[in-house]
Design an enzyme around this catalytic site. Structure first.
Site, short mmCIF file in Angstrom:
data_model
loop_
_atom_site.label_atom_id
_atom_site.label_comp_id
_atom_site.label_asym_id
_atom_site.label_seq_id
_atom_site.Cartn_x
_atom_site.Cartn_y
_atom_site.Cartn_z
N CYS A 78 0.84 -1.21 0.00
CA CYS A 78 0.00 0.00 0.00
C CYS A 78 0.87 1.26 0.00
O CYS A 78 1.72 1.44 0.87
CB CYS A 78 -0.90 0.03 1.22
N ILE A 79 0.61 2.15 -0.95
CA ILE A 79 1.47 3.32 -1.10
C ILE A 79 1.33 4.28 0.09
O ILE A 79 2.34 4.81 0.58
CB ILE A 79 1.23 4.04 -2.44
#
Lengths: 130, 134
Positions: A78-79
């Site tokens: 997840c960024i």
């Protein structure tokens, strides 16, 4: 059956990534499909290529990289969670003006939509940790 | 794309760990996927909805105003477990008043929070396709 996997905790501190790895390996060995593995919360720390665990212990991140290579798994970090915790790929490091990147082979950084999509596209979404 | 029932199960107090904040981030992104979304708050998770939060003293961002925006994202099924409130000396009055506008009912403002007891919530959870627990 098609599985999505979510990993919410970092390596060593918590068993989540180990359990998920054993689960994924067993699922693949039994002919199931892994649609995606999504790393969230501190789980993003499994994706660093800079970890150097003692030689007599497992290397959790390396295990995932190897499994991904063998089975062409989609390992997504997840960024938003990664940026908070200092996990960057080459593009993101450049974009943020940072002097290094640290994502291991086989992982890619992307958005939370990939988690929702894994929920929609998989027969079961199995969550490890938290 | 298929429509599934997504439940975001919130179990933790808002600031001691990052789970509450990062749960809300999933809810907001997930809202774009036009799925059937519910939230539930149990255990210390009910503290996330307490109104009048001030975080200046702990140097952290107060993200609780975001809950009031969920109605605009068509996230309007917010279950709060009655026993969890009672165990903590809280009532509905202590929580934010969360509403949504029903466009099928002349944009009437309706309550988003549904107070349910433990066994009712068990039935709600049983009915879901995906339960993301934070």
């Amino acid at each position: 059956m098609k599985f999505g996997i979510q990993i919410n905790e970092g390596p060593y501190q918590h068993q989540a990534a180990d359990s998920a790895y054993q689960f994924a390996k067993a699922a693949l060995a039994n002919g199931h499909e892994i649609f995606r593995v999504f790393f969230y919360h501190d789980g993003v720390n499994n994706a660093t290529r800079l970890a150097v665990p003692p030689q007599d212990d497992r290397n959790v991140g390396q295990l995932w990289s190897d499994l991904a290579k063998e089975h062409n798994l989609d390992l997504v970090v997840c960024i938003a969670a990664a940026q908070r915790r200092g996990l960057l790929d080459e593009d993101e490091a450049k974009r943020q003006g940072k002097d290094a990147n640290n994502i291991a082979e086989g992982f890619r950084i992307s958005g939370l939509g990939q988690l929702i999509e894994a929920g929609i596209e998989s027969d079961r979404l199995v969550v490890f940790g938290a | 794309m298929a429509t599934k029932k997504f439940m975001y199960l919130n179990r933790k107090a808002p600031y001691g760990t990052v789970y509450a904040l990062e749960s809300l981030e999933v809810v907001l992104i997930g809202a774009a996927f036009e799925q059937d979304v519910s939230l539930a708050f149990i255990g210390d998770g009910v503290y996330q909805l307490v109104k009048g939060q001030k975080t200046d003293g702990i140097g952290m961002k107060n993200f609780s105003p975001t809950f009031a925006a969920l109605g605009d994202y068509e996230v309007n099924k917010i279950y709060v477990e009655k026993e969890s409130l009672e165990e903590r000396g809280l009532t509905l009055e202590d929580l934010q008043h969360l509403v949504w506008e029903d466009e099928d009912d002349d944009y009437a403002e309706k309550d988003s929070i549904r107070l349910v007891n433990r066994s009712e919530l068990a039935d709600v959870l049983d009915d879901q396709d995906i339960v993301l627990s934070f």
